[in-house]
Design a protein around this motif. Structure first.
Motif, mmCIF file in Angstrom:
data_model
loop_
_atom_site.group_PDB
_atom_site.id
_atom_site.type_symbol
_atom_site.label_atom_id
_atom_site.label_comp_id
_atom_site.label_asym_id
_atom_site.label_seq_id
_atom_site.Cartn_x
_atom_site.Cartn_y
_atom_site.Cartn_z
ATOM 1 N N PRO A 1 1.137 -1.181 -0.173
ATOM 2 C CA PRO A 1 -0.388 -0.080 -0.277
ATOM 3 C C PRO A 1 0.893 1.166 -0.300
ATOM 4 O O PRO A 1 0.619 2.093 -0.365
ATOM 5 N N GLN A 2 2.390 1.260 1.145
ATOM 6 C CA GLN A 2 2.826 2.715 0.377
ATOM 7 C C GLN A 2 2.808 2.733 -0.726
ATOM 8 O O GLN A 2 3.205 3.725 -0.763
ATOM 9 N N VAL B 1 -5.254 2.912 -0.175
ATOM 10 C CA VAL B 1 -6.102 2.125 1.183
ATOM 11 C C VAL B 1 -7.140 0.640 1.193
ATOM 12 O O VAL B 1 -7.428 0.085 2.379
ATOM 13 N N ASP C 1 -5.363 -2.371 1.841
ATOM 14 C CA ASP C 1 -5.222 -2.231 3.297
ATOM 15 C C ASP C 1 -5.733 -1.118 4.400
ATOM 16 O O ASP C 1 -5.363 -0.102 4.029
ATOM 17 N N TYR D 1 -3.886 1.326 6.563
ATOM 18 C CA TYR D 1 -2.484 2.472 6.145
ATOM 19 C C TYR D 1 -3.346 3.401 6.260
ATOM 20 O O TYR D 1 -3.591 4.177 5.780
ATOM 21 N N HIS E 1 -1.262 6.307 7.007
ATOM 22 C CA HIS E 1 -0.393 7.243 5.853
ATOM 23 C C HIS E 1 -1.106 7.297 4.684
ATOM 24 O O HIS E 1 -1.324 8.460 3.695
ATOM 25 N N GLY E 2 -1.995 6.296 3.801
ATOM 26 C CA GLY E 2 -2.431 6.231 2.454
ATOM 27 C C GLY E 2 -3.965 7.410 2.550
ATOM 28 O O GLY E 2 -4.446 8.420 1.847
#
Length: 743
Positions: A122-123, A149, A152, A155, A157-158
């Motif tokens: 996802p990053q 997103v 995950d 996540y 940060h997402g």
């Protein structure tokens, strides 16, 4: 314990000196213990022993990233990706370094490879979305962020990235509710996520929900009271709504928190533009600007080798071929994100129409898309060469400016929202000018050559001149050029001439929280609450209390500030009907109603800028003090453009109060002052846009002539190269003057 691990690996190497995994293991131990030089040494030995050791290439790259040696990190991370093409981590980190180097297109390619890894990370989608947004490809960015997103749901940060992309001011077609939900999800997943907290608070401020923004930051500080960014935003939001409890303690802590953030972060949450208006020391204000300048210079230094591998920088020879006989026009570029509905556009909208086309060739580079406002349409139509460059990165933008062979590039942003300091740090034009009408502080570096002000707005003894031995006594790195009369460019005569004939709105027709009686003496201030300090508001209370029949008329912005101000007002024993609030309105209505007031009481640390000009055009005298910083001297500069009007710039707050009381009690004097201003406004230099543009054109020509003089002086250029970074001449040596007053 880590030494035991090193010893064990070394025993392995005694048995087998070609055991690359042992070298790699020792490198890991040193990396974990932040002994990066030793870590690099052993990762290098691992690679030498086994040229196919993908993990060692990867770790070598990440350590170099930690040391911010991104140029060196790229080949190692690229090799790690080639050796393990299914490894998303290598490509994610490769993208990070490429983006740090300004190579955003290549970063997109790396992140795309990472997003194709099995299993997908996802990053990779979050970073890819951010890079696409930087390139102006927002529709793709939103789609990619949603994919991240969806992969995950944990996540955080997402979701933070998605919230930023969904902001109405960033991507058209989205609502604040969608953006808010994304930020809130990020904080539900990671309650101490400071970036998401600050982004959510910023979104709420954009929607004028100041108290809700304050609650968000307060809650975050309960979980984390050590991050200086949270305290700085907490102070900012309290100021925005007039929450002044423990103000003196808060201002002292603010100074400490800013210094702490400067030690930790390469870029600060407090912008230099804001710092100029904060109750902090002049030295700290300058240091904040310098901090931003260092960041911009470092970023530009990473970008330039991509354009010029030989290190030569932009070619500035084309403008130097300009003949001195006047047969060719001076080529002037204006770079701005504010060619839209914005106070700057309100002031400069007729500048481009009034330029002398026989003398000046004008280029307008718009770094934000059109907002459909009449200001944007007018500027786009009347600027000789108007270019939409909002979808360009800094490198492409600098290249475009240089391609026009400009003699002078004017920065109409400085460190305000949308500023492009990195572009100026790459030096695409021979002379860079920063006018005070767009930004009222120093850029803090050597990429801005000239600051334009007037002698009242920025006195010589405050501005000083940057030299290696006297830096501590100077607040501007730029050379000063003083324009005659006022530095402030206004457009009132063209845009609002009608109020001269129509006169002010009758008091009985003015909408507000209370009535403005015809026999009342009306003190007015139409700045937002954030400009009002507690000491100043107490002074206003003293003035009104001492003048029978007087009222104070303020702007209801933001509405959350009203009950707080009323509470303080009541503590002074003043009747609430003597404090009147009116809502925000359009410029014409605002100017007409302002004329109904008797005296404008200025804010002092952060003067009214456009508001001061509005008051004077409406025929209302302005009472101010001449502070220290430029932001605190604007009203003094503007008010002194009227002859026959008593000096309206008090020496200190006590004199300000005394003069405010005296004017309220001597209504005959106040009426005479109003008549003087009303009779002079059509001829005042403050509102003579054509005169200002002619003075400005002379200033531009003088700056260029000075540059030619400096270019012909080999000794001056030698010293500039020695003191300037990597071949970029130091600004304080590039022009052969300290301060110039344009005749």
């Amino acid at each position: 314990q880590w030494q035991k691990s090193v010893n064990a690996y070394q025993r392995s190497l005694e048995i087998n000196g070609q055991f690359s995994y042992a070298y790699h293991g020792i490198g890991n131990v040193f990396e974990v213990n932040r002994q990066y030089d030793q870590a690099l040494q052993f990762f290098g030995l691992a690679i030498k022993t086994d040229p196919q050791a993908a993990d060692s290439y990867f770790n070598m790259g990440t350590v170099l990233q930690t040391l911010r040696r991104h140029e060196e990190a790229v080949p190692y991370l690229a090799t790690a990706g080639q050796l393990q093409p299914e490894s998303g981590g290598a490509f994610i980190n490769l993208g990070v370094s490429l983006k740090a180097l300004g190579r955003t297109l290549e970063a997109v390619e790396a992140y795309t490879r990472a997003a194709q890894a099995k299993p997908p990370l996802p990053q990779a989608f979050g970073n890819l979305a951010s890079a696409l947004h930087e390139l102006g490809r927002d529709e793709e960015a939103v789609q990619v962020a949603r994919q991240g997103v969806a992969l995950d749901g944990q996540y955080a940060h997402g979701y933070n990235i998605l919230g930023t992309l969904l902001r109405p001011s960033r991507a058209s077609g989205f609502s604040s509710a969608e953006s808010k939900k994304a930020y809130q999800t990020a904080l539900e997943l990671a309650p101490t996520f400071v970036d998401a907290t600050l982004n959510l608070a910023g979104l709420l401020v954009e929607d004028d929900l100041f108290d809700e923004a304050l609650r968000v930051v307060q809650m975050a500080r309960r979980l984390n009271d050590e991050d200086p960014r949270l305290y700085i935003e907490f102070f900012n939001l309290r100021r925005r709504v007039g929450e002044w409890k423990h103000w003196d303690i808060g201002t002292r802590l603010l100074d400490k928190m800013i210094r702490e953030q400067m030690k930790i972060f390469p870029k600060l949450s407090l912008q230099p533009f804001q710092a100029e208006t904060y109750p902090i020391s002049n030295r700290l204000v300058r240091d904040i600007a310098t901090h931003f300048a260092v960041y911009a210079t470092r970023r530009s230094a990473l970008m330039l080798p991509q354009l010029f591998p030989d290190g030569r920088g932009f070619d500035l020879s084309a403008p130097l071929a300009w003949p001195m006989d006047g047969s060719r026009r001076l080529r002037v570029g204006y770079l701005s994100s504010d060619f839209k509905r914005h106070p700057l556009a309100y002031l400069i909208q007729n500048l481009f129409r009034l330029h002398t086309t026989e003398r000046v060739e004008v280029f307008c580079l718009a770094t934000t898309p059109s907002d459909g406002s009449p200001y944007r349409s007018k500027i786009a139509e009347e600027c000789e060469h108007f270019e939409e460059v909002w979808n360009m990165g800094e490198m492409e933008l600098a290249f475009r400016a240089n391609r026009h062979a400009l003699h002078v590039l004017v920065d109409l942003n400085g460190y305000t929202a949308g500023g492009k300091a990195e572009v100026f740090a790459m030096r695409p034009a021979p002379v860079h000018i920063l006018p005070g009408v767009s930004y009222f502080g120093t850029m803090g570096g050597n990429f801005s050559d000239v600051y334009v002000s007037d002698r009242i707005g920025t006195p010589p003894d405050y501005a000083c001149t940057y030299t290696p031995t006297s830096l501590s006594h100077c607040h501007y790195y730029e050379k000063m050029m003083y324009i005659p009369h006022s530095y402030q460019l206004n457009d009132h005569k063209q845009s609002h001439y009608a109020i001269v004939e129509s006169g002010p709105t009758p008091r009985k027709e003015i909408k507000g929280s209370g009535r403005l009686e015809d026999d009342a003496f009306v003190y007015v201030n139409f700045n937002s609450v954030q400009k009002i300090e507690p000491g100043l508001f107490h002074a206003w209370c003293r003035i009104v209390k001492a003048v029978n029949g007087s009222v104070l008329w303020l702007l209801e912005f933001p509405p959350e500030g009203v009950p707080r101000l009323r509470k303080v007002w009541g503590r002074h024993g003043l009747a609430q009907e003597r404090l009147v609030f009116s809502e925000l309105t359009d410029a014409n209505t605002n100017l007409r109603r302002m004329g109904a007031a008797d005296i404008h009481l200025d804010t002092l640390l952060f003067n009214g800028h456009t508001t001061t000009s509005d008051s004077l055009w409406a025929g209302v005298p302005v009472l101010t003090t001449a502070g220290v910083r430029h932001a605190a001297r604007v009203a003094a500069s503007s008010a002194l453009q009227f002859s026959g009007v008593p000096h309206m710039a008090a020496i200190n707050l006590d004199e300000y109060v005394a003069q405010g009381i005296a004017l309220g009690r001597r209504r005959d004097v106040t009426r005479r002052m109003k008549r003087e201003i009303q009779e002079q406004r059509l001829d005042s230099p403050l509102f003579d846009t054509q005169r200002w543009v002619r003075d400005w054109e002379r200033l531009l020509a003088m700056a260029w002539d000075s540059y030619l003089e400096a270019a012909a002086d080999p000794e001056r250029q030698r010293r500039a190269r020695e003191l300037g970074p990597a071949g970029y001449p130091a600004a304080h040596l590039r022009l052969p003057f300290h301060m110039v007053l344009v005749p």
